[in-house]
Scaffold this motif. Sequence first.
Motif, PDB file in Angstrom:
ATOM      1  N   VAL A 109     114.769  78.944 100.502  1.00  0.00           N
ATOM      2  CA  VAL A 109     114.490  78.020 101.317  1.00  0.00           C
ATOM      3  C   VAL A 109     115.140  78.431 103.185  1.00  0.00           C
ATOM      4  O   VAL A 109     115.808  78.835 103.316  1.00  0.00           O
ATOM      5  CB  VAL A 109     115.782  76.708 101.355  1.00  0.00           C
ATOM      6  CG1 VAL A 109     114.881  76.074 102.390  1.00  0.00           C
ATOM      7  CG2 VAL A 109     115.522  76.492  99.808  1.00  0.00           C
ATOM      8  N   GLY A 110     114.110  79.358 103.185  1.00  0.00           N
ATOM      9  CA  GLY A 110     113.614  79.492 105.121  1.00  0.00           C
ATOM     10  C   GLY A 110     114.503  80.343 104.475  1.00  0.00           C
ATOM     11  O   GLY A 110     114.075  82.343 103.898  1.00  0.00           O
ATOM     12  N   ASP A 111     115.615  81.403 105.596  1.00  0.00           N
ATOM     13  CA  ASP A 111     116.667  82.450 104.790  1.00  0.00           C
ATOM     14  C   ASP A 111     117.464  82.718 104.499  1.00  0.00           C
ATOM     15  O   ASP A 111     118.079  82.964 104.062  1.00  0.00           O
ATOM     16  CB  ASP A 111     116.515  82.905 106.487  1.00  0.00           C
ATOM     17  CG  ASP A 111     116.203  83.586 108.079  1.00  0.00           C
ATOM     18  OD1 ASP A 111     114.725  83.472 107.203  1.00  0.00           O
ATOM     19  OD2 ASP A 111     115.857  83.344 109.152  1.00  0.00           O
ATOM     20  N   ASP A 112     117.594  81.197 103.550  1.00  0.00           N
ATOM     21  CA  ASP A 112     118.704  81.278 102.757  1.00  0.00           C
ATOM     22  C   ASP A 112     118.439  81.037 101.246  1.00  0.00           C
ATOM     23  O   ASP A 112     117.058  81.315 100.770  1.00  0.00           O
ATOM     24  CB  ASP A 112     119.616  79.019 102.964  1.00  0.00           C
ATOM     25  CG  ASP A 112     119.623  79.647 103.937  1.00  0.00           C
ATOM     26  OD1 ASP A 112     120.648  80.153 104.860  1.00  0.00           O
ATOM     27  OD2 ASP A 112     119.216  78.384 104.915  1.00  0.00           O
ATOM     28  N   TYR A 113     118.831  82.073 100.093  1.00  0.00           N
ATOM     29  CA  TYR A 113     118.732  82.137  98.356  1.00  0.00           C
ATOM     30  C   TYR A 113     119.756  81.379  97.947  1.00  0.00           C
ATOM     31  O   TYR A 113     121.074  81.795  98.355  1.00  0.00           O
ATOM     32  CB  TYR A 113     119.054  83.791  98.500  1.00  0.00           C
ATOM     33  CG  TYR A 113     117.512  84.172  99.428  1.00  0.00           C
ATOM     34  CD1 TYR A 113     115.947  84.891  98.535  1.00  0.00           C
ATOM     35  CD2 TYR A 113     117.386  84.515 101.032  1.00  0.00           C
ATOM     36  CE1 TYR A 113     115.473  85.431  99.487  1.00  0.00           C
ATOM     37  CE2 TYR A 113     117.009  85.251 101.568  1.00  0.00           C
ATOM     38  CZ  TYR A 113     115.339  85.575 100.930  1.00  0.00           C
ATOM     39  OH  TYR A 113     114.197  85.917 101.025  1.00  0.00           O
ATOM     40  N   GLU A 114     119.672  80.812  97.232  1.00  0.00           N
ATOM     41  CA  GLU A 114     121.119  79.976  95.764  1.00  0.00           C
ATOM     42  C   GLU A 114     120.653  80.899  94.827  1.00  0.00           C
ATOM     43  O   GLU A 114     119.141  80.191  93.991  1.00  0.00           O
ATOM     44  CB  GLU A 114     121.109  78.135  96.481  1.00  0.00           C
ATOM     45  CG  GLU A 114     121.829  77.775  95.681  1.00  0.00           C
ATOM     46  CD  GLU A 114     122.550  76.347  96.802  1.00  0.00           C
ATOM     47  OE1 GLU A 114     123.202  75.824  95.910  1.00  0.00           O
ATOM     48  OE2 GLU A 114     121.769  76.169  97.495  1.00  0.00           O
ATOM     49  N   ALA A 115     121.099  80.318  94.081  1.00  0.00           N
ATOM     50  CA  ALA A 115     121.392  80.488  92.566  1.00  0.00           C
ATOM     51  C   ALA A 115     120.915  78.748  91.974  1.00  0.00           C
ATOM     52  O   ALA A 115     121.562  77.595  92.421  1.00  0.00           O
ATOM     53  CB  ALA A 115     122.683  80.911  92.015  1.00  0.00           C
TER      54      ALA A 115
END
Length: 308
Positions: A256-262
């Motif tokens: 999500v944008g520059d964020d990466y989440e498990a």
Amino acid sequence: MKTTLILLFSTVIAACGGDHPLPATEAADEHLQGDENPEGRVRIPAEVAAASGLRTEAAGPATLSETLSLYGQIATNTEHQRAVTARFPGLIRNVRASIGDTVKAGQTLAVIESNQSLEPVALTAPMAGVITARDANPGEQSGDKMLFTITDPASVWAELAVFPRDRARVKPGAMVSLSAADGGESVSGRISRIGLEAGGNQAVMARVVIDNRNGNFPPGTFVTALVEIGSRAVPLAVRASGLQRYRDADVVFEQVGDDYEARMLELGQQQGDWVEVLGGIRPGAQYVTANSYLIKADIEKSGAAHEH
């Protein structure tokens, strides 16, 4: 290389404040509110992600192919092979090609003196390929025997053993992914025919025509093959290459944008490159399909730092 990339990730993430809560953008709010594991998240600037080879694609429908493993061997494609004989009996004056030579169509293989006219005539190659057999020597009579065999090595056959228990499932036209038994690049093809007679081991032969222009499959090579014997469409799937184990669960990392989440997934059937998803990620979500281990490493490193 892996260590270098992970250190690069860590350096940039620290500089960007990756251990702090995410800004409350609309996209982040929609996807990240109420997370049970907010620590399973990392921020990676776009330029770092690109340099590190991170690739993403959207989760969505896919077709899972059911496959069957078969084994066999590469054989010469006799449909790409020509036997060369003289058009008339005569004395072989000289021979200009030997076994292993690569020849062009129209190239002179031997010169034969006609027994009737006593005129020398060139015996030429009817096709391009490699000389794989020769029975011609100066001073001999040509007769009507085979003098040369020319084989085009760019096309070969994979002959796969199909045992009685699998005969009903293997059909002509089925897609096949094939590789050498000792590993290496795989190639694709289709079953062109299935033999009618069983061998001593009770297996019939399924034949696949293989493009061998790169020379990776010389005749005699042992091969393994995955034959498609069925398929099933599923509404939501992810690539197996994107999966990682995190907190005893199978996850992918959503971007999500520059964020990466498990995203912890409930998985269904896996076939080939695809894994069915029963829950844990929404259709259309962008998730990492290549080098996802880098994200996992940074998340775990960040978690270990917090514990201390």
